[in-house]
Design an enzyme around this catalytic site. Structure first.
Site, PDB file in Angstrom:
ATOM      1  CG  MET A 170      -2.117  -1.016   1.190  1.00 39.39           C
ATOM      2  SD  MET A 170      -3.177  -0.808  -0.293  1.00 39.39           S
ATOM      3  CE  MET A 170      -2.495  -2.075  -1.379  1.00 39.39           C
ATOM      4  CG  ASP A 173      -1.620   2.199  -4.676  1.00 40.55           C
ATOM      5  OD1 ASP A 173      -1.417   2.066  -5.853  1.00 40.55           O
ATOM      6  OD2 ASP A 173      -2.391   2.758  -4.182  1.00 40.55           O
ATOM      7  CB  THR A 174       0.872   5.634  -1.092  1.00 35.26           C
ATOM      8  OG1 THR A 174      -0.281   5.100  -0.364  1.00 35.26           O
ATOM      9  CG2 THR A 174       1.035   6.860  -0.482  1.00 35.26           C
ATOM     10  N   GLY A 199      -9.259   3.941   6.079  1.00 32.12           N
ATOM     11  CA  GLY A 199      -8.391   2.830   5.855  1.00 32.12           C
ATOM     12  C   GLY A 199      -6.923   3.380   5.283  1.00 32.12           C
ATOM     13  CG  ASP A 222      -6.299   1.242   8.491  1.00 33.02           C
ATOM     14  OD1 ASP A 222      -6.915   0.155   8.790  1.00 33.02           O
ATOM     15  OD2 ASP A 222      -5.680   1.545   7.486  1.00 33.02           O
ATOM     16  CG  ASP A 242     -15.534  -1.803  12.333  1.00 34.26           C
ATOM     17  OD1 ASP A 242     -15.174  -1.386  11.198  1.00 34.26           O
ATOM     18  OD2 ASP A 242     -15.816  -3.009  12.889  1.00 34.26           O
ATOM     19  CE  LYS A 256      -3.213   5.409  -0.791  1.00 39.03           C
ATOM     20  NZ  LYS A 256      -2.832   4.008  -1.253  1.00 39.03           N
ATOM     21  CG  LEU A 259     -14.880   2.232  -1.928  1.00 37.16           C
ATOM     22  CD1 LEU A 259     -15.486   3.350  -2.647  1.00 37.16           C
ATOM     23  CD2 LEU A 259     -15.761   1.841  -0.582  1.00 37.16           C
ATOM     24  CG  HIS A 260      -9.676  -2.525  -4.792  1.00 36.43           C
ATOM     25  ND1 HIS A 260      -8.672  -2.776  -5.488  1.00 36.43           N
ATOM     26  CD2 HIS A 260      -9.253  -2.283  -3.533  1.00 36.43           C
ATOM     27  CE1 HIS A 260      -7.685  -2.878  -4.597  1.00 36.43           C
ATOM     28  NE2 HIS A 260      -7.775  -2.603  -3.392  1.00 36.43           N
TER      29      HIS A 260
END
Length: 354
Positions: A170, A173-174, A199, A222, A242, A256, A259-260
């Protein structure tokens, strides 16, 4: 009946295409091996292209390899366009290509950690369950759950190595997407007083925002075990909780690559909570996700997005989505206006307004 020459040539092209598909997993395995052995970094750290003998003796990990095995790896990497091979004084010399520089360690823009995460044994074995999962009921456990007895986030909480793989991927990716996001979304970010990254992991994304927009109060929200491992970032508040239970209020929320991970029903539930947490008049939810039908003429990006869609199906039960699927999802969650913003990344920016 005599077979025409052009038919034979087409048959061979077809065979070559199918053989490449059959052996498709070899590329990712070679890539992981190359990173673990440090081949690309060793060449990068050299002041000049390297011969096979100089490469074999350049590091302890490579010196234990048989020269023949190292050469065969280099030959495959050359065909993948990750190594350039030239000849000088009768010796082959090896150097990096522009593509391979995206796979180096200790580089700001590197996909190295994605390679290690995608090809990790906890994830890769799920592909052997693809047929069974495609035939299973809608409520069947994902291959990841079937193999490990729990969802990925639960396993990450218990196994530090898995947690590190996810966080590193992650963060990787960021580093790729956030400079493009900050550069391409100034009109979206200007005027925001408080931004919460839902998240947001260890806060890497917010570090880019707070640097470019120090006037924005930034927060990462998160799971407690994730924020507990996060470094301190000036100007960024870390909060554990949560997201399906409650979300801290703000005038803008960032989701970011989140949602996938979820099926539509879970996404709608989360998006409704997001809508409740932002002002009804000027609030916004900023989503950074892949859009499957963005840049369809770019075959490499399209194939990568479609591959990651199947990876999400197997690992979390989630999916990548088309523009129409994003619109339907956001409208179902109660958002009245949706804006798509392409940026120089594999993802796009989607802004949803109440």
């Amino acid at each position: 009946m005599e077979i025409k020459l052009e038919d034979q040539e087409q048959e061979m092209r077809n065979q070559g295409h199918v053989w490449n598909i059959i052996c498709g997993s070899v590329d990712s395995s070679v890539l992981k091996c190359t990173i673990e052995l440090g081949i690309l970094d060793t060449i990068h750290n050299s002041s000049k292209p390297m011969t096979l003998s100089s490469l074999s003796s350049a590091s302890p990990s490579l010196s234990t390899l048989k020269a023949e095995n190292l050469y065969r790896l280099l030959r495959h990497l050359s065909h993948m366009n990750l190594i350039a091979v030239n000849s000088t004084e009768g010796n082959e010399i090896f150097s990096l290509t522009g593509i391979s520089k995206l796979l180096l360690k200790n580089q700001e823009r590197s996909l190295k950690d994605w390679v290690l995460g995608i090809d990790d044994e906890h994830s890769i074995n799920g592909w052997h369950e693809l047929t069974d999962y495609c035939l299973s009921a809608d409520d069947a456990p994902t291959p990841f759950v079937k193999l490990h007895g729990k969802i990925m986030w639960e396993l990450a909480e218990e196994v530090p190595e898995v947690n590190a793989l996810i966080n590193n991927a992650m963060a990787c990716d960021t580093r790729m997407v956030m400079p493009a996001f900050v550069q391409g979304c100034d009109s979206i970010l200007k005027g925001i007083k408080k931004l919460v990254d839902i998240g947001g992991g260890t806060g890497a994304a917010m570090s880019y925002v707070v640097k470019a927009y120090p006037e924005i109060k930034c927060m990462v929200f998160d799971l407690p075990h994730v924020v507990a491992a996060a470094p301190e970032i000036p100007g960024v508040e870390m909060v554990g909780g949560d997201m399906f239970e409650s979300i801290p209020p703000a005038d803008a929320l960032l989701l970011k690559f989140m949602l996938h991970n979820w099926k539509d029903a879970e996404c709608i539930k989360l998006l409704k909570r997001c809508k409740e947490a932002i002002p009804a008049d000027q609030g916004k939810v900023i989503i950074i996700e892949m859009v499957l039908d963005q840049d369809e003429d770019d075959n490499d990006l399209t194939q990568a997005r479609l591959s990651l869609d199947l990876d999400m199906m197997l690992s979390s039960g989630g999916k990548e989505r088309t523009k129409d699927e994003w619109r339907i999802l956001l409208e179902e969650a109660g958002f009245s206006k949706i804006e798509f913003i392409p940026i120089f990344a594999i993802q796009s920016v989607i802004v949803a307004y109440p």
